[in-house]
Design a protein around this motif. Sequence first.
Motif, PDB file in Angstrom:
ATOM      1  N   SER A   1       0.823  -1.143  -0.150  1.00  0.00           N
ATOM      2  CA  SER A   1       0.061   0.061  -0.036  1.00  0.00           C
ATOM      3  C   SER A   1       0.998   1.147   0.162  1.00  0.00           C
ATOM      4  O   SER A   1       1.867   1.283   0.675  1.00  0.00           O
ATOM      5  CB  SER A   1      -0.741   0.166   1.284  1.00  0.00           C
ATOM      6  N   ALA A   2       0.445   2.070  -1.003  1.00  0.00           N
ATOM      7  CA  ALA A   2       1.253   3.449  -0.761  1.00  0.00           C
ATOM      8  C   ALA A   2       1.057   4.420   0.523  1.00  0.00           C
ATOM      9  O   ALA A   2       1.705   5.415   0.582  1.00  0.00           O
ATOM     10  CB  ALA A   2       0.700   4.210  -2.113  1.00  0.00           C
ATOM     11  N   MET A   3       0.107   3.925   1.391  1.00  0.00           N
ATOM     12  CA  MET A   3      -0.098   4.444   2.767  1.00  0.00           C
ATOM     13  C   MET A   3       1.072   4.427   3.454  1.00  0.00           C
ATOM     14  O   MET A   3       1.237   5.197   4.275  1.00  0.00           O
ATOM     15  CB  MET A   3      -1.405   3.814   3.232  1.00  0.00           C
ATOM     16  N   TRP A   4       2.009   3.733   3.140  1.00  0.00           N
ATOM     17  CA  TRP A   4       3.459   3.588   3.988  1.00  0.00           C
ATOM     18  C   TRP A   4       4.173   4.697   3.899  1.00  0.00           C
ATOM     19  O   TRP A   4       4.740   4.939   4.543  1.00  0.00           O
ATOM     20  CB  TRP A   4       3.891   2.230   3.560  1.00  0.00           C
ATOM     21  N   LEU A   5       3.759   5.477   2.745  1.00  0.00           N
ATOM     22  CA  LEU A   5       4.608   6.909   2.430  1.00  0.00           C
ATOM     23  C   LEU A   5       3.980   8.128   3.598  1.00  0.00           C
ATOM     24  O   LEU A   5       4.753   9.040   3.500  1.00  0.00           O
ATOM     25  CB  LEU A   5       4.422   7.214   0.985  1.00  0.00           C
TER      26      LEU A   5
END
Length: 589
Positions: free
Chosen positions: A456-460
Amino acid sequence: MEQIGAEDTMGLSSNPKNPLHQPSKSRLGGFRTMPFIIVNEVFERISSLGLMPNMILYLMRGYNMKAVDGSNVLFIWSAVTHALAIFGAFLSDAYLGRFRVIALGSFSSLTGMILLWFTAVIPGMKPQPCEQFKDDCNPATPAQLAVLFSSFGLISIGAGCIRPCSMAFGADQLDKENPDSERILDSFFNWYYASSAMSTVISLTIIVYIQDHLGWNFGFGVPAILMFFSALMFLFGSSLYVKEKPSSSLFTGFVQVPFVAFKNRHLNPPCDSDEYYHHSHDKKLTPTNQLRWLNRACMIRDPGRDLSSDGSDPNSWSICSVEQVESLKTLLRLIPIWSTGIMILVSMGQTSFTTLQANTMDRYLTPNFKIPAASFAVSTVVVLTIWIPIYDIVLVPILARYTGCPRGLSMKFRMGIGLVLSCVAMAVGAITESVRRRIANEQGLDEQPAATLNMSAMWLLPQFILFGFAEAFSAIGQIEFYYSQFSKSMSSIAVALFTVGIAGSNLVGSLLVNVVNSVTSKGGKESWLSSNLNKGHLDYYYWLITILCLINIIYFLVCCWSYGPFEDEKPGISDEGEANIEYRALPSS
């Protein structure tokens, strides 16, 4: 200051002896002009800021640039944009006036955006399409790059003319003799800040979404249309504006002082008397002994030649005032502490690489909605916007009881917290990228850089959130520090210094990218900053910036020790509003 009447702008006579041709001041300006000025600023910001986040993808896909080359272009473009803000302020103060400079900037931005839109809709303005990440793609021709860079330059000129002048131009419209002028001015600053924050969020979400889902034709066309309405709205209010004539620029004085000091280099400044020095007003100020060689600039060599009969200076290139000299000394003393803010801006300026990271990750928020890769940076603006009122309204009164500081935490402490948080944010970014790269390797995607990882790009988000807090502490603390040290007449320098810092950080960022790419790609090795992130080592690059941030923290402590105690003075309402307004829009710029 003299005022240019509305009739002057329409080409009619303005005989000062004829009251029919001299509109009273009460008929010009006022809050009715605010929509024209604020809409102009909002649309310009939405248009120009909305181009930057996704531009790395346009350069790589449309112009067959490598990630390093595209990042260099964007670093330099941002540096030029912020550097031109100083030029725009100087041009406005010394020569053209704010109205003409804003009008010039609006036309320049509109022309640049139309030219950029042409590069998207006219096939011949870009090289032939090529499968991304191939090494044998045809590069753009010099003529194609000339058109692209010309559009960037015109947009930079526009931003450099509009942004430093619009807020001051809005303040010019308000009646300073009104008993409620302070309240009205504060209200204007609040609206100005709200519009700046809103335009930043819109540019990072809606404009970026249009580019991602409707293509570059619409993605560049919409900003061009908005810029057209921006210029149109500003010109519609032309007959209503108070238009102050240009007088002199503070920046000119900064050049005059060392020039005159060098001319008088053979003179020996007296030690303890102010009778030999020229003052701009009756209040006598003795020059300080710091940077004493500059005191030669305000020495009166020959009263009959240097000064006119009323004691004023007929030629500021022959003699300066003590106030001018001390203003320059204050600026020079601040430069070391100012320079400590460059590294935090370098760490926050890696948006091109974070966009490329997000582009390889799972960005679906719901099964039917995919977050644009460039929109994750909006979290920094959101955190900044939410945290500042919480700190100001809730935490400051509580902290002030224990620290004795009117602003809760001292400026020095807040600046230091910001530097530490930016360092932590880069470390978090490096860890996230190492995990992303490991997952790509485990999924066998080394040779498929365009594939979407099962991550998931939410880790950014954590690094962007940390950057929001870092910005709130360091940058605003730094601007407040400038305001506490500068005189009231130099209040605009606080924002100007930060603008120059952004330009400098972009140049440092470009240099860093070039050096890292050159060193790590020697011997045919894969560069850390390869366009194929799965084969490069972007995490190593982030760790390098983390180390530089650590060194910068030590440098900051040395600078604070060398400078001495800070004076934690609370800025005035208008100054604080100006500082926060101008700065809070910077994360996306």
